[in-house]
Design a protein around this motif. Structure first.
Motif, PDB file in Angstrom:
ATOM      1  N   ARG A  28      48.540  31.440  53.148  1.00  0.00           N
ATOM      2  CA  ARG A  28      47.071  31.456  53.103  1.00  0.00           C
ATOM      3  C   ARG A  28      46.466  31.393  54.496  1.00  0.00           C
ATOM      4  O   ARG A  28      45.446  32.043  54.765  1.00  0.00           O
ATOM      5  CB  ARG A  28      46.582  30.310  52.218  1.00  0.00           C
ATOM      6  CG  ARG A  28      46.916  30.524  50.741  1.00  0.00           C
ATOM      7  CD  ARG A  28      46.833  29.259  49.922  1.00  0.00           C
ATOM      8  NE  ARG A  28      47.389  29.478  48.590  1.00  0.00           N
ATOM      9  CZ  ARG A  28      47.821  28.521  47.787  1.00  0.00           C
ATOM     10  NH1 ARG A  28      47.756  27.242  48.175  1.00  0.00           N
ATOM     11  NH2 ARG A  28      48.315  28.808  46.603  1.00  0.00           N
ATOM     12  N   ARG A  29      47.087  30.641  55.396  1.00  0.00           N
ATOM     13  CA  ARG A  29      46.611  30.625  56.787  1.00  0.00           C
ATOM     14  C   ARG A  29      46.794  32.001  57.419  1.00  0.00           C
ATOM     15  O   ARG A  29      45.923  32.482  58.158  1.00  0.00           O
ATOM     16  CB  ARG A  29      47.363  29.570  57.596  1.00  0.00           C
ATOM     17  CG  ARG A  29      47.002  28.124  57.263  1.00  0.00           C
ATOM     18  CD  ARG A  29      47.508  27.169  58.326  1.00  0.00           C
ATOM     19  NE  ARG A  29      48.961  27.227  58.468  1.00  0.00           N
ATOM     20  CZ  ARG A  29      49.813  26.485  57.767  1.00  0.00           C
ATOM     21  NH1 ARG A  29      49.353  25.608  56.875  1.00  0.00           N
ATOM     22  NH2 ARG A  29      51.120  26.589  57.955  1.00  0.00           N
ATOM     23  N   GLU A  82      49.795  30.153  41.536  1.00  0.00           N
ATOM     24  CA  GLU A  82      50.577  29.127  42.231  1.00  0.00           C
ATOM     25  C   GLU A  82      51.651  28.475  41.346  1.00  0.00           C
ATOM     26  O   GLU A  82      52.805  28.340  41.787  1.00  0.00           O
ATOM     27  CB  GLU A  82      49.665  28.056  42.825  1.00  0.00           C
ATOM     28  CG  GLU A  82      50.432  26.983  43.567  1.00  0.00           C
ATOM     29  CD  GLU A  82      49.544  26.096  44.422  1.00  0.00           C
ATOM     30  OE1 GLU A  82      50.028  25.039  44.835  1.00  0.00           O
ATOM     31  OE2 GLU A  82      48.379  26.465  44.673  1.00  0.00           O
ATOM     32  N   ARG A 129      46.564  31.471  44.749  1.00  0.00           N
ATOM     33  CA  ARG A 129      46.097  30.243  44.100  1.00  0.00           C
ATOM     34  C   ARG A 129      46.164  30.392  42.571  1.00  0.00           C
ATOM     35  O   ARG A 129      46.573  29.468  41.864  1.00  0.00           O
ATOM     36  CB  ARG A 129      44.666  29.931  44.531  1.00  0.00           C
ATOM     37  CG  ARG A 129      44.530  29.572  46.008  1.00  0.00           C
ATOM     38  CD  ARG A 129      43.107  29.127  46.330  1.00  0.00           C
ATOM     39  NE  ARG A 129      42.920  28.969  47.755  1.00  0.00           N
ATOM     40  CZ  ARG A 129      43.309  27.891  48.459  1.00  0.00           C
ATOM     41  NH1 ARG A 129      43.918  26.885  47.832  1.00  0.00           N
ATOM     42  NH2 ARG A 129      43.107  27.826  49.754  1.00  0.00           N
ATOM     43  N   HIS A 145      50.922  27.498  51.693  1.00  0.00           N
ATOM     44  CA  HIS A 145      49.879  27.120  52.660  1.00  0.00           C
ATOM     45  C   HIS A 145      49.950  28.010  53.895  1.00  0.00           C
ATOM     46  O   HIS A 145      48.916  28.463  54.415  1.00  0.00           O
ATOM     47  CB  HIS A 145      50.037  25.653  53.051  1.00  0.00           C
ATOM     48  CG  HIS A 145      49.757  24.682  51.944  1.00  0.00           C
ATOM     49  ND1 HIS A 145      48.767  24.885  51.007  1.00  0.00           N
ATOM     50  CD2 HIS A 145      50.348  23.487  51.617  1.00  0.00           C
ATOM     51  CE1 HIS A 145      48.749  23.880  50.142  1.00  0.00           C
ATOM     52  NE2 HIS A 145      49.705  23.025  50.490  1.00  0.00           N
ATOM     53  N   GLU A 185      44.974  35.562  49.175  1.00  0.00           N
ATOM     54  CA  GLU A 185      44.864  34.115  49.063  1.00  0.00           C
ATOM     55  C   GLU A 185      44.433  33.709  47.651  1.00  0.00           C
ATOM     56  O   GLU A 185      44.996  32.787  47.046  1.00  0.00           O
ATOM     57  CB  GLU A 185      43.884  33.560  50.088  1.00  0.00           C
ATOM     58  CG  GLU A 185      43.706  32.056  49.971  1.00  0.00           C
ATOM     59  CD  GLU A 185      42.892  31.450  51.104  1.00  0.00           C
ATOM     60  OE1 GLU A 185      42.676  30.226  51.070  1.00  0.00           O
ATOM     61  OE2 GLU A 185      42.467  32.193  52.011  1.00  0.00           O
ATOM     62  N   PRO A 233      55.367  24.654  48.448  1.00  0.00           N
ATOM     63  CA  PRO A 233      53.948  24.479  48.804  1.00  0.00           C
ATOM     64  C   PRO A 233      53.677  24.816  50.269  1.00  0.00           C
ATOM     65  O   PRO A 233      52.645  25.418  50.580  1.00  0.00           O
ATOM     66  CB  PRO A 233      53.693  23.000  48.509  1.00  0.00           C
ATOM     67  CG  PRO A 233      54.680  22.654  47.436  1.00  0.00           C
ATOM     68  CD  PRO A 233      55.912  23.447  47.773  1.00  0.00           C
ATOM     69  N   ASP A 234      54.590  24.458  51.169  1.00  0.00           N
ATOM     70  CA  ASP A 234      54.390  24.768  52.586  1.00  0.00           C
ATOM     71  C   ASP A 234      54.352  26.273  52.825  1.00  0.00           C
ATOM     72  O   ASP A 234      53.554  26.763  53.647  1.00  0.00           O
ATOM     73  CB  ASP A 234      55.506  24.140  53.427  1.00  0.00           C
ATOM     74  CG  ASP A 234      55.376  22.626  53.554  1.00  0.00           C
ATOM     75  OD1 ASP A 234      54.282  22.102  53.239  1.00  0.00           O
ATOM     76  OD2 ASP A 234      56.360  21.984  53.961  1.00  0.00           O
TER      77      ASP A 234
END
Length: 267
Positions: free
Chosen positions: A243-244, A226, A223, A240, A219, A236-237
């Protein structure tokens, strides 16, 4: 550590907001391995040591304790903001690519996750070898980034595919910035060619569950990289969701292969 790229900028910047969690994740995973590799006969009381690309300084502090008050540790980094001089531990701003070694008689030189990122890695290894005292040890430790991280468990096939897609993009970004993804496999040979003896190599990998300190490195790196990852075509989705995923305890993956190689200068 801050790592140099071929264009003179830096892939991982010690001043970035995610630098501290990145350092903590790496220290948690790697420090026990490195400590074993630096044990006797590599480290001895009273030794003079150079920690290259010292980052947060955890290994420099361990070395300082091991060699005692009669020894000397120099911790260098291009950005030593996270390093604190104390007792026999000294700190200096230094770029191993462009500046001469800060000495030429070190009993130990240690570089972890440094040369991997330097296009000049082979030349730098020869420079480090030349800074050893007779009988001194060079220890170089890197991630082998040519072995894909194998997903062990994931919520579904799409999640596993997303992980692989983001990791492929991340490796592509690092390579574009001058990283040698397979350099870890070459260190043993390069040390031998440089004239070192007693060269030996170990490789370590372990499972990282989602939400663990190790998995947090994915993660953090996503970042830090990125802008480049978005430029490489990720959305971006997707970032995200990635990272989840690496926070999900139902996810598990094999870590990077960590390759530790050490050799001794005859004398």
């Amino acid at each position: 550590m801050a790592t140099a790229t071929s264009d003179g900028t830096y892939t991982f910047d010690n001043g970035a907001p995610d630098a501290v969690p990145q350092m903590h994740a790496l220290e948690s995973f790697l420090d026990p391995i490195t400590t074993r590799r630096l044990a006797h006969p590599v480290l001895r009381p009273g030794a003079t040591c150079w920690e290259v690309g010292a980052g947060g300084g955890s290994i420099a502090r361990r070395i300082a304790r091991a060699i005692g008050d009669g020894g000397h540790v120099l911790a260098t980094d291009i950005d030593p903001a996270h390093l604190v001089a104390k007792g026999n531990l000294h700190v200096r701003r230094h770029d191993v690519r462009t500046e001469p070694p800060p000495g030429d008689a070190f009993d130990l030189i240690h570089a972890r996750l440094v040369l991997l990122h330097l296009p000049e890695r082979r030349r730098v290894l020869r420079t480090l070898t030349g800074a050893l005292a007779p009988g001194g040890w060079l220890v170089v430790e890197e991630f082998d980034c040519t072995t894909p991280q194998r997903v062990l468990t994931a919520p579904n096939d799409d999640a596993a595919k997303l992980f692989a897609q983001v990791m492929d993009a991340m490796m592509g970004v690092l390579q574009e910035h001058g990283a040698g993804l397979g350099w870890a496999q070459d260190v043993h040979t390069e040390m031998t060619l440089a004239g070192l003896t007693d060269v030996d190599t170990i490789t370590h990998s372990q499972s990282w569950a989602g939400g663990s300190t190790g998995a947090s490195l994915y993660e953090t790196n996503s970042r830090q990289l990125e802008p480049d990852l978005l430029a490489a075509g990720l959305s971006p989705d997707q970032l995200h969701a990635f990272r989840r995923l690496v926070r999900d305890p139902g996810f598990a993956v094999m870590s990077y292969h960590f390759v530790s190689t050490r050799g001794r200068l005859p004398g």
